[in-house]
Design an enzyme around this catalytic site. Structure first.
Site, PDB file in Angstrom:
ATOM      1  N   TYR A 178     -29.347 -32.887 -88.210  1.00  0.00           N
ATOM      2  CA  TYR A 178     -29.688 -31.549 -89.172  1.00  0.00           C
ATOM      3  C   TYR A 178     -28.310 -31.412 -89.946  1.00  0.00           C
ATOM      4  CZ  TYR A 178     -27.652 -27.944 -86.356  1.00  0.00           C
ATOM      5  OH  TYR A 178     -26.705 -27.202 -85.801  1.00  0.00           O
ATOM      6  N   CYS A 179     -28.914 -30.713 -91.221  1.00  0.00           N
ATOM      7  CA  CYS A 179     -27.789 -30.201 -91.725  1.00  0.00           C
ATOM      8  C   CYS A 179     -28.111 -28.751 -92.652  1.00  0.00           C
ATOM      9  CB  CYS A 179     -27.392 -31.179 -93.191  1.00  0.00           C
ATOM     10  SG  CYS A 179     -28.406 -32.023 -93.896  1.00  0.00           S
ATOM     11  N   ARG A 180     -28.062 -28.660 -93.839  1.00  0.00           N
ATOM     12  CA  ARG A 180     -28.130 -27.466 -94.541  1.00  0.00           C
ATOM     13  C   ARG A 180     -29.663 -26.867 -94.966  1.00  0.00           C
ATOM     14  NH1 ARG A 180     -23.213 -29.265 -98.331  1.00  0.00           N
ATOM     15  NH2 ARG A 180     -21.579 -28.223 -97.326  1.00  0.00           N
TER      16      ARG A 180
END
Length: 221
Positions: A178-180
């Site tokens: 996952y990221c932003r």
């Protein structure tokens, strides 16, 4: 005919001010970065490639619309989202655009669906699978964003470090990156690299801001 002093008209005017504040791609991008945690004007200018003056101007407009709060820390001014409702507002904006604007669908198909044929994993499913030890969760944002808040149990592996740290990952366990946020390409790129190396990998359906706004546990540091 409504007069200018009509309270409903006055309320609509305030809502329109919020909408105008969102009406620039740089301000939307600034909100994405601030959804990761509190930032200085200097840091935001660096992240977005804007000049200090330009970044400051956009931030002030967002603050006047009630979307941001700010505080002074020595010589620095630090900005943060006013509350998690801003994340929810951006999610509604994104979903509305995806449903109703053909160009958005085309961009998603080109940059996301074309590179990731598997359905992203939802937050509830991820919580259950992580608690059961069925997945390894990796946070591919920069380490400073990880430190501001991350999914409990997630491992910080910034995208630029991924290739060098593959030996830390168990090829027998599914990996969830996952990221932003929903439009962050870091997780898409991480999943593509992992699959190319033979790992079973998927991305989370959105990102850390949506996880936090949903009231799920957040670890820091």
């Amino acid at each position: 005919m409504c007069k200018s002093t009509d309270p409903k008209r006055a309320l609509f005017a305030e809502l329109a001010a919020v909408a105008r504040a969102l009406g620039h791609e740089h301000r939307v991008e600034l909100l994405e970065h601030l959804a990761q945690g509190e930032r200085s004007v200097e840091a935001l200018a660096r992240l977005t490639g804007l000049s200090m003056a330009n970044a400051s101007q956009h931030l002030q407009q967002l603050r006047r619309a009630g979307l941001l709060d700010a505080r002074r820390d020595g010589k620095f001014v630090l900005y943060r989202l006013a509350d998690d409702g801003v994340v929810q507002l951006m999610s509604v904006l994104r979903q509305t655009a995806e449903r109703n604007i053909a160009t958005v669908g085309a961009l998603l198909a080109r940059y996301f669906d074309g590179r990731d044929g598997l359905e992203p994993i939802g937050r509830t499913d991820l919580v259950e699978r992580a608690q059961a030890g069925l997945v390894t969760v990796i946070d591919v944002r920069p380490r400073e964003e990880f430190d501001l808040g991350h999914v409990p149990g997630a491992v910080s592996i910034p995208l630029e470090e991924l290739d060098a740290r593959l030996a830390e990952l168990d090829p027998a366990t599914e990996i969830v990156a996952y990221c932003r946020g929903a439009y962050c390409l870091l997780a898409v790129e991480a999943v593509a690299r992992l699959r190319a190396k033979g790992f079973s990998a998927r991305r989370m359906e959105d990102g850390m801001p949506e996880w936090r706004a949903a009231g799920l546990p957040v670890a820091a540091g």
